[in-house]
Design an enzyme around this catalytic site. Structure first.
Site, PDB file in Angstrom:
ATOM      1  CG  ASP A 138     115.068 107.463  70.693  1.00 50.43           C
ATOM      2  OD1 ASP A 138     114.321 106.548  71.107  1.00 50.43           O
ATOM      3  OD2 ASP A 138     115.202 109.039  71.044  1.00 50.43           O
ATOM      4  CD  GLU A 194     111.090 108.483  69.892  1.00 47.64           C
ATOM      5  OE1 GLU A 194     110.054 108.557  70.917  1.00 47.64           O
ATOM      6  OE2 GLU A 194     112.161 108.595  70.179  1.00 47.64           O
ATOM      7  CG  HIS A 245     111.487 104.233  71.751  1.00 52.46           C
ATOM      8  ND1 HIS A 245     111.232 105.334  71.397  1.00 52.46           N
ATOM      9  CD2 HIS A 245     110.359 103.184  70.503  1.00 52.46           C
ATOM     10  CE1 HIS A 245     110.398 105.686  70.865  1.00 52.46           C
ATOM     11  NE2 HIS A 245     109.319 104.360  71.111  1.00 52.46           N
ATOM     12  CG  HIS A 289     114.378 112.506  69.492  1.00 50.64           C
ATOM     13  ND1 HIS A 289     114.873 113.605  70.947  1.00 50.64           N
ATOM     14  CD2 HIS A 289     114.646 111.392  70.101  1.00 50.64           C
ATOM     15  CE1 HIS A 289     114.113 112.748  71.988  1.00 50.64           C
ATOM     16  NE2 HIS A 289     114.293 111.375  71.773  1.00 50.64           N
ATOM     17  CG  HIS A 320     110.452 112.610  73.603  1.00 47.84           C
ATOM     18  ND1 HIS A 320     110.252 112.804  72.477  1.00 47.84           N
ATOM     19  CD2 HIS A 320     111.205 112.313  74.857  1.00 47.84           C
ATOM     20  CE1 HIS A 320     110.960 111.064  72.398  1.00 47.84           C
ATOM     21  NE2 HIS A 320     111.349 111.421  73.539  1.00 47.84           N
ATOM     22  CD  GLU A 329     115.368 111.351  74.461  1.00 47.43           C
ATOM     23  OE1 GLU A 329     115.809 110.023  73.676  1.00 47.43           O
ATOM     24  OE2 GLU A 329     114.515 111.720  74.904  1.00 47.43           O
TER      25      GLU A 329
END
Length: 275
Positions: free
Chosen positions: A8, A10, A61, A105, A117, A135
């Site tokens: 990902d 972030e 991502h 994240h 998020h 996630e």
């Protein structure tokens, strides 16, 4: 041996702002370069331990088209593009021996946590059997459904704590300390990559000591959505019903794979604007 590295953005070393993760923003190419370097550091660590391993890298991502194929370690296979049935875990199967999360994240609502998020800004929370999962938890449990452990995670300190709560024996690498949603104290990228390389070595060596995260079905799932309109769309899906209040839908999944795919579908439905 087969290893899947899900990358990902972030939680990548140095990244702190949406401008660095959004292709339409001016800092995206800088963020992309940092993402490439972190991914390659982890690939190198895996292959230092298991030179003959089959290493798959899932771009995880946004559009799933961030990692540049020509700049990825040539010894790895790249899974990119969407839609795909396993989302951020593209390439996962029963032959996979270990999963590594890079640049992850923390979940929506947690903090301080950098760019926290869950799947999209449309999702406020996902609860499986009463437990809030972002996630990290959703992907770890999906891997666990096919018997595969998550052995490593890199991200900020909040993301690391989130995986450690679910899988205490997994290796974590905090490449930055969160001050807020868009503020951090970050390691120098070269220092972060050295730690990522070493952590990948450690995680792959210890993979047989890390249990998969298994959430056995049937499972009651609750999803809090950003707006009542999204709830209206979600209830068009067979088996999904509206809970009390204006923002929550619920469903029962026979197993975690069903729960995972339904959450992915709800994320896509939530992107539809009122018309």
């Amino acid at each position: 041996m087969k290893v899947l590295i899900s990358v990902d953005m972030e939680g990548i070393s140095g990244i702190v702002h949406p401008a660095e993760t959004n292709p339409d923003r001016h800092d995206y190419e800088q963020g992309r370069a940092l993402m490439m370097a972190d991914a390659n550091a982890v690939i190198a660590g895996v292959l230092d331990v298991e030179p003959t391993a089959e290493v798959w890298v899932a771009d995880a991502h946004g559009s799933f088209r961030n990692l540049l194929p020509a700049e990825l370690d040539r010894r790895a296979r790249l899974v990119r593009g969407k839609p795909r049935s396993l989302g951020m875990l593209g390439g996962l199967d029963e032959h996979t021996d270990a999963v590594l999360f890079v640049g992850y994240h923390a979940r929506a609502g947690s903090g301080p946590a950098v760019l926290a998020h869950t799947m999209s800004d449309a999702i406020l929370d996902v609860r499986v059997a009463g437990r809030s999962l972002g996630e990290i938890g959703l992907n770890a449990a999906m891997a666990g459904h096919v018997g595969v452990p998550v052995v490593l995670l890199s991200g900020d300190d909040a993301a690391c704590a989130e995986l450690s709560d679910l899988v205490p024996s997994a290796v974590t690498v905090a490449v930055k300390q969160a001050i807020g949603q868009a503020a951090v104290v970050a390691l120098h990228p070269e220092e972060a990559r050295e730690r990522l390389h070493q952590a990948a070595v450690e995680a792959v060596r210890a993979r047989t000591t890390v249990p998969p995260l298994v959430l056995a079905g049937p499972l009651e799932v609750e999803v809090d959505l950003h707006s009542p309109y999204m709830v209206d769309l979600a209830t068009l899906v067979p088996g999904v019903s509206r809970a009390e209040g204006g923002r929550t839908v619920t469903f029962t999944a026979t197993d975690f794979a069903v729960a995972y795919r339904l959450v992915l579908l709800l994320v896509q439905l939530a992107s539809i604007k009122p018309g």
